[in-house]
Write a protein that holds these residues in place. Sequence first.
Motif, mmCIF file in Angstrom:
data_model
loop_
_atom_site.group_PDB
_atom_site.id
_atom_site.type_symbol
_atom_site.label_atom_id
_atom_site.label_comp_id
_atom_site.label_asym_id
_atom_site.label_seq_id
_atom_site.Cartn_x
_atom_site.Cartn_y
_atom_site.Cartn_z
ATOM 1 N N TRP A 83 0.846 -1.187 0.000
ATOM 2 C CA TRP A 83 0.000 0.000 0.000
ATOM 3 C C TRP A 83 0.885 1.242 0.000
ATOM 4 C CZ3 TRP A 83 0.470 3.479 4.028
ATOM 5 C CH2 TRP A 83 1.156 3.015 5.159
ATOM 6 N N THR A 84 0.300 2.354 -0.466
ATOM 7 C CA THR A 84 0.918 3.671 -0.369
ATOM 8 C C THR A 84 -0.162 4.649 0.102
ATOM 9 O OG1 THR A 84 0.434 4.194 -2.684
ATOM 10 C CG2 THR A 84 2.606 3.247 -2.202
ATOM 11 N N ILE A 108 2.331 14.025 4.150
ATOM 12 C CA ILE A 108 3.323 12.966 4.326
ATOM 13 C C ILE A 108 2.932 11.757 3.490
ATOM 14 C CG2 ILE A 108 4.420 11.413 5.983
ATOM 15 C CD1 ILE A 108 4.099 13.504 8.105
ATOM 16 N N SER A 109 3.932 11.105 2.915
ATOM 17 C CA SER A 109 3.717 9.864 2.161
ATOM 18 C C SER A 109 4.159 8.683 3.011
ATOM 19 C CB SER A 109 4.514 9.887 0.857
ATOM 20 O OG SER A 109 4.032 10.904 0.010
ATOM 21 N N TYR A 110 3.412 7.620 2.933
ATOM 22 C CA TYR A 110 3.684 6.388 3.661
ATOM 23 C C TYR A 110 3.616 5.225 2.676
ATOM 24 C CZ TYR A 110 2.025 9.287 7.595
ATOM 25 O OH TYR A 110 1.829 10.287 8.507
ATOM 26 N N SER A 111 4.184 4.086 3.067
ATOM 27 C CA SER A 111 4.051 2.871 2.260
ATOM 28 C C SER A 111 4.408 1.662 3.119
ATOM 29 C CB SER A 111 4.954 2.929 1.026
ATOM 30 O OG SER A 111 6.307 2.979 1.411
ATOM 31 N N SER A 127 2.063 4.532 12.489
ATOM 32 C CA SER A 127 1.339 5.792 12.289
ATOM 33 C C SER A 127 -0.164 5.579 12.173
ATOM 34 C CB SER A 127 1.832 6.496 11.024
ATOM 35 O OG SER A 127 3.208 6.769 11.118
ATOM 36 N N PHE A 128 -0.596 4.334 11.995
ATOM 37 C CA PHE A 128 -2.004 4.030 11.767
ATOM 38 C C PHE A 128 -2.506 2.973 12.750
ATOM 39 C CE2 PHE A 128 -0.144 5.294 7.735
ATOM 40 C CZ PHE A 128 -1.038 6.241 7.281
#
Length: 157
Positions: A83-84, A108-111, A127-128
Amino acid sequence: MIMTYFKSILSFLILSVLFISCSSDDSSDSSDEISPVVGIWSLTELNINIAQDPNEDGTASTNMVDELPCITGVININASGTWTATITVVNITPVTGDFYVVRCSETISYSGNYIFTNNQLNLNDSSFSAFSLNGTTLTENLGDNLPGVLNYKYDRQ
């Protein structure tokens, strides 16, 4: 003679049981198990427990996405198990009483990799929190009162 016949029957039964027990038990494909979450999800709600009016239009809301167009978020969940996400950070600062300043901050970008079981999506990122799937809505329930966030809701695009 009877003993040879009995051994043949017994051997046949044992081989039959082994053959049957070695057959595949997988009744569903793994892509079917994750298919409900695969796709693009857009942030539609960032809910807080006390209505605020950060855009100062005279109408307070508990959904900050309605109040501030700068709040955005997109999660892209792939069938490959990855996921991104690109999400706006929101800062909530107490002022006085039940009044808070709500502002957009950086994006912010996450993956990473995810796990989806029993309608629960875990993005494997601190973060989630876990997301629950209900129809076409993914909800991350934090349950925090201001200056925290109750939940984030993402709808399938």
